[in-house]
Design a protein around this motif. Structure first.
Motif, mmCIF file in Angstrom:
data_model
loop_
_atom_site.group_PDB
_atom_site.id
_atom_site.type_symbol
_atom_site.label_atom_id
_atom_site.label_comp_id
_atom_site.label_asym_id
_atom_site.label_seq_id
_atom_site.Cartn_x
_atom_site.Cartn_y
_atom_site.Cartn_z
ATOM 1 N N ASN A 237 0.856 -1.184 0.000
ATOM 2 C CA ASN A 237 0.000 0.000 0.000
ATOM 3 C C ASN A 237 0.895 1.238 0.000
ATOM 4 N N CYS A 238 0.321 2.357 -0.434
ATOM 5 C CA CYS A 238 1.138 3.559 -0.566
ATOM 6 C C CYS A 238 1.701 3.991 0.795
ATOM 7 N N VAL A 239 2.816 4.718 0.755
ATOM 8 C CA VAL A 239 3.443 5.116 2.016
ATOM 9 C C VAL A 239 2.525 6.020 2.846
ATOM 10 N N THR B 141 -12.649 7.922 -2.622
ATOM 11 C CA THR B 141 -12.058 8.399 -3.869
ATOM 12 C C THR B 141 -10.890 7.496 -4.237
ATOM 13 N N CYS B 142 -10.053 7.176 -3.259
ATOM 14 C CA CYS B 142 -8.950 6.261 -3.502
ATOM 15 C C CYS B 142 -9.204 5.000 -2.674
ATOM 16 N N LYS B 143 -9.158 3.873 -3.354
ATOM 17 C CA LYS B 143 -9.495 2.607 -2.676
ATOM 18 C C LYS B 143 -8.508 2.244 -1.567
ATOM 19 N N GLN B 144 -7.305 2.793 -1.653
ATOM 20 C CA GLN B 144 -6.344 2.460 -0.604
ATOM 21 C C GLN B 144 -6.815 3.027 0.734
ATOM 22 N N LEU B 145 -7.506 4.157 0.688
ATOM 23 C CA LEU B 145 -8.021 4.704 1.938
ATOM 24 C C LEU B 145 -9.261 3.947 2.404
ATOM 25 N N LEU C 41 -2.219 19.761 -6.231
ATOM 26 C CA LEU C 41 -2.197 18.643 -5.287
ATOM 27 C C LEU C 41 -3.485 18.637 -4.469
ATOM 28 N N TRP C 42 -3.969 17.445 -4.154
ATOM 29 C CA TRP C 42 -5.211 17.427 -3.369
ATOM 30 C C TRP C 42 -4.959 17.789 -1.922
ATOM 31 N N SER C 43 -3.681 17.839 -1.532
ATOM 32 C CA SER C 43 -3.343 18.349 -0.205
ATOM 33 C C SER C 43 -2.996 19.829 -0.270
ATOM 34 N N PRO D 84 -10.891 16.981 -10.512
ATOM 35 C CA PRO D 84 -10.984 15.617 -9.982
ATOM 36 C C PRO D 84 -9.658 15.093 -9.439
ATOM 37 N N HIS D 85 -9.780 14.139 -8.574
ATOM 38 C CA HIS D 85 -8.632 13.442 -7.997
ATOM 39 C C HIS D 85 -8.100 12.452 -9.044
ATOM 40 N N GLY D 86 -6.797 12.221 -9.032
ATOM 41 C CA GLY D 86 -6.184 11.358 -10.045
ATOM 42 C C GLY D 86 -6.573 9.900 -9.942
ATOM 43 N N TYR E 259 3.974 3.181 -4.517
ATOM 44 C CA TYR E 259 2.722 2.409 -4.481
ATOM 45 C C TYR E 259 1.464 3.280 -4.491
ATOM 46 N N CYS E 260 1.612 4.538 -4.861
ATOM 47 C CA CYS E 260 0.414 5.336 -5.122
ATOM 48 C C CYS E 260 0.114 5.132 -6.599
ATOM 49 N N ASP E 261 -0.650 4.068 -6.870
ATOM 50 C CA ASP E 261 -0.914 3.725 -8.269
ATOM 51 C C ASP E 261 -1.711 4.816 -8.971
#
Ligand code: SF4
Lengths: 398, 270
Positions: free
Chosen positions: A73-75, A103-107, A269-271, A298-300, A335-337
């Motif tokens: 998973n992403c850092v 929005t991002c499945k990793q979250l 950036l979304w941040s 939109p978010h990437g 790992y931020c695909d």
């Protein structure tokens, strides 16, 4: 000379955890949230205190988090897991509930795991795959309505039309002020740097919104008459930063850009600036807010099969023009695909406009600093040469 | 006698330290030494050796540009520039039709694209692991018990290319050892090692593209076996410039030293 209002913002940030504790002791509830599409104004209207969560840049937390989430998973998500595991983050500690939009499945995975391992009170907000089609819009409206209902339950009171209108106005004021700050810092001579504005934007993660709005007003009037910051190099190549999240605590790449002689003038950036870029709530209703969120930058993470229709790319092209950008730096996290997969197409689209592009792929460990420095310096050198050629210095035989 | 207007480029890489002295647009001296533990000393040693080769003294130098990974500790340099920019300028000097550079150094490899003036237009780097670097070849030469300088020649005698699938130095080492244990011919293993690296470098170019002429720079460029493997795997012809490809970075640095000095002089007049 640093700006006085920035000092005030930093003081307010230092006081904030204690303020939240006090507010909670008096019965107020704090709603923490992660990701990009949580409509904060609804949390605000519900009488809860919104806090945007998640930090970066700490490899120790990443290692700790990797005990609870896959090392693939992403850092950023690994660090979030580390934050929950360690329990030291003041804002997570003070969140009565945590909302995560998908929005991002990793979250989404983080949502599952923080409930499982840390028994956190976490709630989900669904986000459609396709923002353009009617079914997608309908789905998000329903999700936002369900989100509002959950908030009402937590706060124990109804979200009134009047409260919603007030919150929409506060957030509109904040967005307008941030856009103005972003515009001013990008001028040839500027009293405030992009980096300072970026930090100010991230102060909004935590501060009380009314306080924040008034601090922004103060900052804007202070910089109106302030002298230009001599540290801002007017002849440095102008850079747009795009890509994966650069949350509070992670300044590795931003610092290296500055050390390498580049000048960031805008980001998507979304941040950072992305949520301010074009979010305009026209109707102060739950539906109006839901529609406005889907209509914005939109978010990437979203799949866009038709590159010609990709609003993210259109906006980057517009920012390149509006902010007279010389080169685009695409930051991707290990790992931020979502963003890593978008790097090649972003590069190709920018290439057609003749805009140089550099992808920096990194993580929170600091072992790659010198390698990144070499890439950044080489990129900035090549941008500098292009600038010299266009300004005629090299053509004149110099 | 008119005053000497000499310039120096110093390129301190992880394995080799190179220096070039430039005067009147020509290389009048150069040196290649092994980089020692202290990169500042290695740079100065290379500079002095090049000065001696050129018959010049430090005082003759108007401007010095430092490059390579040792540029971060090069107090003797008036300015430092990345090896990417320097390789581009150096390759352009040695072979003006260069539009693409494959640079293989001691600890990284780079794919660089440049325009007709020798300015960088795009680049990609592999520096996360030893794959595709001089270090990888050194380790393999050690395993094969041959000198690093003989590796290339030996590979030309291969009768078949044995696949070495891994470019991870550790895994490739054990893969090679098992090929030796199987009794495979050394030359065939060595050519396989070169092909493994070439495949890896080919992948690096998917990010920046290739346009002729292709210039192979860096220390590994002297390895004929590596040149052949790159040509076979990538389907390209490498340029055959006169001059030492290992000096490309130092040459570029010396050219940039001359340019920086001219710019300074003109700006002082204006
Ligand atoms: S968008 Fe990238 S950095 Fe953000 S949570 Fe998803 S994978 Fe991680």
């Amino acid at each position: 000379m640093s700006l006085q209002t920035i000092g005030k913002i930093n003081e307010a940030l230092a006081r904030r955890p204690a303020e939240l504790e006090k507010a909670r002791a008096e019965g107020k509830k704090v709603a923490g949230w992660f990701n990009y599409n949580v409509p904060e104004e609804i949390i605000h209207a519900a009488g809860l205190i919104p806090v945007h969560l998640g930090t970066g840049g700490d490899n120790r937390l990443v290692e700790l988090g990797a005990r609870y989430i896959s090392a693939m998973n992403c850092v950023f998500t690994r660090q979030i897991m580390g934050q929950f595991a360690e329990g030291g983050d003041e804002y997570i500690k003070n969140s009565d509930v945590v909302f995560i939009d998908v929005t991002c499945k990793q979250l989404y995975r983080v949502y599952e795991l923080v409930r499982y391992y840390f028994k956190a009170r976490a709630e989900i907000l669904g986000v459609p795959y396709n923002f353009q089609v009617g079914a997608g819009k309908e789905y998000f409206r329903r999700e936002v309505a369900a989100f509002a209902a959950k908030l009402e339950k937590i706060s124990g009171s109804e979200i009134t039309g009047q409260a919603l209108r007030h919150s929409v106005d506060v957030y509109a004021g904040i967005r307008a002020a941030v856009r103005e700050l972003e515009r001013i810092q990008a001028g040839p001579e500027t009293p405030i740097t992009w980096h300072e504005v970026y930090d100010v934007i991230q102060a909004a993660y935590y501060l009380d919104k009314d306080t924040y709005l008034s601090l922004l007003g103060e900052l804007l009037s202070e910089i109106k008459d302030a002298p230009a910051n001599p540290k801002v190099k007017t002849d440095a190549p102008r850079i747009l930063i795009s890509g994966s999240v650069i949350p509070p605590g992670d300044r590795k790449v931003l610092d290296l850009v500055e050390e390498s002689g580049g000048r960031v003038v805008v980001d998507d950036l979304w941040s950072g600036f992305a949520p301010y870029l074009d979010t305009d709530v026209e109707e102060a209703s739950l539906e109006g807010i839901a529609d406005a969120y889907l209509a914005r930058h939109p978010h990437g993470s979203l799949p866009v099969l038709d590159i010609g229709q990709d609003k993210r790319l259109k906006n980057i092209k517009k920012l390149v023009r509006d902010y007279r950008v010389n080169g685009v730096l695409f930051h991707t996290l290990r790992y931020c695909d979502c963003f890593t997969f978008k790097a090649a197409e972003t590069k190709n689209v920018l290439k057609t406009l003749g805009v140089p592009f550099l992808e920096i792929h990194t993580e929170y460990a600091r072992s790659d600093i010198e390698a990144i420095r070499t890439r950044l310096e080489a990129f900035i050198e090549s941008l500098g040469t292009r600038l010299e050629i266009t300004s005629g210095l090299i053509g004149a035989g110099i | 006698m008119s005053e000497s207007v000499a310039f120096a480029g110093v390129d301190v890489g992880s394995l080799g330290s190179k220096s070039v002295i430039f005067e009147d647009g020509k290389i009048i001296g150069s040196s290649i030494l092994r980089t020692g533990l202290k990169s500042e000393e290695s740079g100065l040693d290379a500079l002095d050796a090049a000065l001696e080769d050129a018959g010049r003294r430090r005082g003759d130098l108007k401007y010095i540009v430092g490059t390579g990974y040792g540029r971060i500790s090069a107090p003797y340099a008036d300015k430092t520039v990345t090896e990417i920019t320097c390789h581009a300028r150096g390759a352009h000097f040695l072979h003006p039709k260069t539009r693409t550079i494959i640079d293989m150094g001691g600890q990284d490899c780079k794919a660089i694209r440049l325009d007709e003036e020798g300015n960088v237009t795009d680049f990609a780097m592999n520096d996360k692991c030893a794959a595709g670097t001089g270090r990888f070849l050194e380790v393999m030469a050690n395993v094969m018990k041959v000198g690093i300088e003989d590796l290339g020649e030996l590979s030309l005698n291969a009768t078949e290319v044995l696949p070495v699938s891994s470019t991870c130095t550790v895994f490739a080492e054990s893969e090679t050892i098992s090929l030796i244990a199987r009794g495979e011919k050394s030359e065939n293993i060595i050519v396989g090692i070169h092909h493994a690296i070439a495949n890896r470098i080919h992948g690096l170019f998917s990010r920046v593209g290739i346009e002729n002429d292709v210039f192979f720079s860096g220390g590994v460029a002297k390895n004929v076996g590596m040149r052949k493997a790159l040509e076979d795997v990538m389907g390209i012809r490498l340029a055959q410039p006169e001059g030492d490809p290992q000096l490309a970075g130092a040459i570029g640095a010396a050219i940039l030293a001359q340019e920086a000095w001219s710019k300074k002089k003109i700006l002082a007049v204006v």
